[in-house]
Enzyme design. Structure first.
Site, short mmCIF file in Angstrom:
data_model
loop_
_atom_site.label_atom_id
_atom_site.label_comp_id
_atom_site.label_asym_id
_atom_site.label_seq_id
_atom_site.Cartn_x
_atom_site.Cartn_y
_atom_site.Cartn_z
N LYS A 48 34.54 39.34 41.47
CA LYS A 48 33.27 39.83 40.94
C LYS A 48 33.11 41.34 41.05
O LYS A 48 32.33 41.95 40.32
CB LYS A 48 32.11 39.15 41.67
CG LYS A 48 31.96 37.67 41.41
CD LYS A 48 31.29 37.41 40.08
CE LYS A 48 30.90 35.94 39.92
NZ LYS A 48 30.21 35.69 38.65
N SER A 299 40.00 33.03 42.29
CA SER A 299 38.87 33.94 42.04
C SER A 299 38.21 34.48 43.30
O SER A 299 37.58 35.53 43.26
CB SER A 299 37.83 33.25 41.16
OG SER A 299 37.39 32.03 41.75
#
Length: 313
Positions: A48, A299
């Protein structure tokens, strides 16, 4: 609807250069012809940071100085707080009161003001704060600059493994899958891009198969342990997924936990449940993939210690 382009992703790469980690590709021979892209090695433990940092950097200076606000369950929260601290601007994060305590504490430790609300109130509260304080709302996935920032992962994959045949990406709100798919398919149209999500939060797979956006209620998506993948696609991310993603796969909760364990034991990496779904998808569906090297994007690695202990035990 205007979609993010390769030019946008390359501009993002310039903005994040030196501020995010160009994560390595690590061979995972225990799984076959698989390579891991461990975004868990970013300073905030998740991909992110790429999208959040680019979105903040892209703001005009006179707008940026007023600060930024977001709603997030954890990883985007930490990413935006990190970027805001780097730019020396205020940051407010609206988090659900059910968020993992470790993620709440980590966000506060980065200097952000944290506002806890009920799950369904996150967006409304974030918008209200932005309006009241003159701050810019930077959502976790539904924003072109955020998507472009996440796409820098795709640039790195193609650069580091030109012979890649398939790329597997976790899907929640779809910002990561959108950006990676734009970059990979723009550079290598022959590469198969695969989105992977939990069966218990399978809105994207259902919508992909139906050819129309599908929305699942929170009481359904909150059943999965993959807390970062409980969000539905937006119209913007669905448009990218339909255009650039080749396949959508789903995995069970057990397959997610098994993947977490195999990543830890086989590659000595910590993956949170959301980050492990790509590897789970490869292990469960490798026969559906083309021959040749596959890359699974991990991720994030911000897993609750107790949950990790249970999986490894």
């Amino acid at each position: 609807m205007d979609l993010v382009t390769l030019t946008d992703v390359r501009a993002a790469a310039e903005n994040v250069k030196g501020r995010v980690v160009h994560t390595p590709l690590l061979a995972a021979p225990w799984a076959g012809d698989l390579w891991l892209k461990p975004e868990s090695l970013q300073p905030i433990g998740a991909f992110k940071l790429r999208g959040a940092y680019h979105a903040v950097a892209a703001l005009p200076a006179d707008v940026r100085k007023n600060g930024v606000v977001a709603h997030s369950s954890g990883n985007h929260a930490q990413a935006l707080a990190y970027a805001a601290r780097d730019f020396g601007i205020p940051c407010v994060i609206v988090m659900p009161d059910a968020a993992l305590p470790a993620k709440i504490a980590a966000t506060r430790a980065l200097g952000a003001e944290v506002v806890l609300v009920g799950v369904v109130e996150r967006l409304t509260e974030a918008r209200a704060i932005a309006a009241d304080r003159g701050m810019t709302l930077i959502p976790p996935f539904d924003h072109p600059d955020v998507i472009a920032g996440q796409g820098t992962i795709g640039l790195e994959i193609v650069e580091d493994l030109p012979e890649v045949a398939s790329v597997l990406v976790p899907v929640g709100g779809g910002g990561l899958a959108s950006g990676v798919a734009v970059a990979v398919k723009s550079l290598r149209p022959d590469v198969v891009v695969v989105g992977v999500e939990p069966e218990l939060a399978g809105d994207a797979a259902e919508g992909f198969a139906a050819g129309e956006l599908r929305q699942w209620s929170l009481d359904l998506t909150y059943r999965t342990i993959a807390d970062g993948l409980r969000t539905n696609l937006s119209e913007l991310t669905f448009a990218h997924v339909r255009t650039y993603v080749d396949k959508m796969l789903t995995v069970s909760e057990k397959q997610i936990e098994d993947a977490m364990s195999r990543i830890a034991v086989g590659s000595r990496l910590v993956a949170e449940p959301s980050g492990a779904v790509s590897v789970a998808g490869y292990l469960a569906h490798r026969d559906a993939l083309p021959p040749g090297p596959a890359v699974a994007v991990i991720s994030g690695g911000n897993v609750d210690p107790a949950a990790l202990a249970r999986v490894l035990g």
